[in-house]
Design a protein around this motif. Structure first.
Motif, PDB file in Angstrom:
ATOM      1  N   THR A   1      -6.378  12.237   0.085  1.00  0.00           N
ATOM      2  CA  THR A   1      -6.873  10.876   0.509  1.00  0.00           C
ATOM      3  C   THR A   1      -6.913   9.870  -0.646  1.00  0.00           C
ATOM      4  O   THR A   1      -6.766  10.090  -1.678  1.00  0.00           O
ATOM      5  N   ILE A   2      -6.792   8.733  -0.032  1.00  0.00           N
ATOM      6  CA  ILE A   2      -6.678   7.353  -1.210  1.00  0.00           C
ATOM      7  C   ILE A   2      -7.624   6.212  -0.840  1.00  0.00           C
ATOM      8  O   ILE A   2      -7.926   5.997   0.315  1.00  0.00           O
ATOM      9  N   ASP A   3      -8.224   5.939  -1.476  1.00  0.00           N
ATOM     10  CA  ASP A   3      -8.996   4.389  -1.358  1.00  0.00           C
ATOM     11  C   ASP A   3      -8.339   3.354  -2.262  1.00  0.00           C
ATOM     12  O   ASP A   3      -8.166   3.433  -3.360  1.00  0.00           O
ATOM     13  N   LEU A   4      -7.943   2.318  -1.700  1.00  0.00           N
ATOM     14  CA  LEU A   4      -7.533   1.148  -2.120  1.00  0.00           C
ATOM     15  C   LEU A   4      -8.775   0.295  -2.738  1.00  0.00           C
ATOM     16  O   LEU A   4      -9.449  -0.278  -1.774  1.00  0.00           O
ATOM     17  N   VAL A   5      -8.943   0.138  -4.013  1.00  0.00           N
ATOM     18  CA  VAL A   5      -9.970  -0.560  -4.227  1.00  0.00           C
ATOM     19  C   VAL A   5      -9.891  -2.054  -4.664  1.00  0.00           C
ATOM     20  O   VAL A   5     -10.492  -2.673  -4.866  1.00  0.00           O
ATOM     21  N   ALA A   6      -8.555  -2.298  -5.439  1.00  0.00           N
ATOM     22  CA  ALA A   6      -8.354  -3.721  -5.569  1.00  0.00           C
ATOM     23  C   ALA A   6      -6.630  -3.884  -5.481  1.00  0.00           C
ATOM     24  O   ALA A   6      -5.982  -2.881  -5.716  1.00  0.00           O
ATOM     25  N   PRO A   7      -6.321  -5.003  -5.271  1.00  0.00           N
ATOM     26  CA  PRO A   7      -4.772  -5.331  -5.126  1.00  0.00           C
ATOM     27  C   PRO A   7      -4.286  -5.256  -6.485  1.00  0.00           C
ATOM     28  O   PRO A   7      -4.823  -5.521  -7.367  1.00  0.00           O
ATOM     29  N   ALA A   8      -3.010  -4.770  -6.561  1.00  0.00           N
ATOM     30  CA  ALA A   8      -2.186  -4.682  -7.781  1.00  0.00           C
ATOM     31  C   ALA A   8      -1.253  -5.807  -7.500  1.00  0.00           C
ATOM     32  O   ALA A   8      -0.285  -6.052  -6.691  1.00  0.00           O
ATOM     33  N   ARG A   9      -1.031  -6.672  -8.884  1.00  0.00           N
ATOM     34  CA  ARG A   9      -0.190  -7.628  -8.927  1.00  0.00           C
ATOM     35  C   ARG A   9       1.010  -7.295  -9.809  1.00  0.00           C
ATOM     36  O   ARG A   9       2.052  -7.977  -9.722  1.00  0.00           O
ATOM     37  N   GLY A  10       0.739  -6.389 -10.752  1.00  0.00           N
ATOM     38  CA  GLY A  10       1.785  -5.881 -11.383  1.00  0.00           C
ATOM     39  C   GLY A  10       2.034  -6.987 -12.594  1.00  0.00           C
ATOM     40  O   GLY A  10       0.923  -7.549 -13.087  1.00  0.00           O
TER      41      GLY A  10
ATOM     42  N   GLY B   1       0.884  -1.242  -0.020  1.00  0.00           N
ATOM     43  CA  GLY B   1      -0.125   0.129   0.057  1.00  0.00           C
ATOM     44  C   GLY B   1       0.989   1.312   0.065  1.00  0.00           C
ATOM     45  O   GLY B   1       0.452   2.248  -0.779  1.00  0.00           O
ATOM     46  N   GLY B   2       1.885   1.087   0.718  1.00  0.00           N
ATOM     47  CA  GLY B   2       2.832   2.194   0.638  1.00  0.00           C
ATOM     48  C   GLY B   2       3.442   2.623  -0.663  1.00  0.00           C
ATOM     49  O   GLY B   2       3.545   3.905  -1.065  1.00  0.00           O
ATOM     50  N   VAL B   3       3.623   1.546  -1.624  1.00  0.00           N
ATOM     51  CA  VAL B   3       4.073   1.780  -3.012  1.00  0.00           C
ATOM     52  C   VAL B   3       2.908   2.552  -3.747  1.00  0.00           C
ATOM     53  O   VAL B   3       3.299   3.567  -4.545  1.00  0.00           O
ATOM     54  N   ILE B   4       1.846   1.992  -3.643  1.00  0.00           N
ATOM     55  CA  ILE B   4       0.491   2.728  -4.204  1.00  0.00           C
ATOM     56  C   ILE B   4       0.389   4.353  -3.756  1.00  0.00           C
ATOM     57  O   ILE B   4       0.245   5.030  -4.491  1.00  0.00           O
ATOM     58  N   ALA B   5       0.610   4.326  -2.449  1.00  0.00           N
ATOM     59  CA  ALA B   5       0.251   5.835  -1.926  1.00  0.00           C
ATOM     60  C   ALA B   5       1.482   6.732  -2.432  1.00  0.00           C
ATOM     61  O   ALA B   5       1.275   7.813  -2.889  1.00  0.00           O
ATOM     62  N   TYR B   6       2.655   6.175  -2.484  1.00  0.00           N
ATOM     63  CA  TYR B   6       3.845   6.804  -3.235  1.00  0.00           C
ATOM     64  C   TYR B   6       3.426   7.420  -4.568  1.00  0.00           C
ATOM     65  O   TYR B   6       3.621   8.524  -4.922  1.00  0.00           O
ATOM     66  N   LEU B   7       2.858   6.440  -5.415  1.00  0.00           N
ATOM     67  CA  LEU B   7       2.766   6.691  -7.033  1.00  0.00           C
ATOM     68  C   LEU B   7       1.612   7.934  -6.848  1.00  0.00           C
ATOM     69  O   LEU B   7       1.526   8.934  -7.492  1.00  0.00           O
ATOM     70  N   VAL B   8       0.495   7.798  -5.775  1.00  0.00           N
ATOM     71  CA  VAL B   8      -0.461   8.784  -5.952  1.00  0.00           C
ATOM     72  C   VAL B   8       0.136   9.993  -5.576  1.00  0.00           C
ATOM     73  O   VAL B   8      -0.342  11.237  -6.037  1.00  0.00           O
ATOM     74  N   ASP B   9       0.854  10.170  -4.422  1.00  0.00           N
ATOM     75  CA  ASP B   9       1.384  11.295  -4.048  1.00  0.00           C
ATOM     76  C   ASP B   9       2.333  12.015  -5.034  1.00  0.00           C
ATOM     77  O   ASP B   9       1.897  13.456  -5.399  1.00  0.00           O
ATOM     78  N   ASN B  10       2.964  11.333  -5.751  1.00  0.00           N
ATOM     79  CA  ASN B  10       3.863  11.912  -6.790  1.00  0.00           C
ATOM     80  C   ASN B  10       3.124  12.376  -7.759  1.00  0.00           C
ATOM     81  O   ASN B  10       3.256  13.383  -8.503  1.00  0.00           O
ATOM     82  N   ALA B  11       2.111  11.273  -8.529  1.00  0.00           N
ATOM     83  CA  ALA B  11       1.336  11.765  -9.551  1.00  0.00           C
ATOM     84  C   ALA B  11       0.507  12.984  -9.409  1.00  0.00           C
ATOM     85  O   ALA B  11       0.391  13.921 -10.170  1.00  0.00           O
ATOM     86  N   LEU B  12      -0.061  13.250  -8.227  1.00  0.00           N
ATOM     87  CA  LEU B  12      -0.910  14.509  -7.892  1.00  0.00           C
ATOM     88  C   LEU B  12       0.195  15.627  -8.065  1.00  0.00           C
ATOM     89  O   LEU B  12      -0.406  16.609  -8.380  1.00  0.00           O
TER      90      LEU B  12
END
Length: 138
Positions: free
Chosen positions: A81-90, A52-63
């Motif tokens: 604010t962030i909502d995690l709606v599905a797992p990311a497998r890559g 989740g920290g990797v996803i949050a990092y991407l959100v933070d930087n993209a914003l």
């Protein structure tokens, strides 16, 4: 000041954490930004999904990059604010961000993170980006 994709790439390259993760910026300008990250084992949590920290990092930087495309290069994240709606497998994650509103020293932006290989929406977010030196950055 019109910033280019090359300018944005220089800013991203100057961020040691982004370099550590291997992030790249693939689109930038006119209130938008797109970041991509090739997932490595080090980016995963115990079930094999992106942490989740990797996803949050991407959100933070993209914003912040989207907001910076309107406000200029001296910007900071004031909050999101962030909502995690599905797992990311890559293996490839993409964060797309867009400015919703920009005026004065602040921009309100939205972002989505997708697992590119499966086209699964993994996270949605909204945040405020502020010019550095404003009350938002202390």
């Amino acid at each position: 000041m019109d910033l280019t994709l090359d300018d944005a790439r220089s800013v991203l390259a100057a961020q040691p954490f982004s370099a550590l993760l291997g992030t790249r910026i693939t689109a930038f300008g006119d209130g938008t930004a797109t970041l991509e990250l090739e997932m490595k084992d080090e980016h995963r949590q115990q079930f094999g999904y992106a942490h989740g920290g990797v996803i949050a990092y991407l959100v933070d930087n993209a914003l912040t990059f989207a907001g910076g495309s309107r406000l200029g290069p001296q910007v900071l994240t004031a909050g999101y604010t962030i909502d995690l709606v599905a797992p990311a497998r890559g293996p490839l994650l993409r964060a797309d961000a867009t400015v919703v509103s920009a005026s004065g020293r602040r921009a309100v932006c939205r972002a989505e993170v997708r697992d590119v290989s499966s086209d699964v929406l993994c996270a949605v977010a909204q945040g405020t980006i502020a010019l550095a030196g404003s009350k938002a950055d202390g």
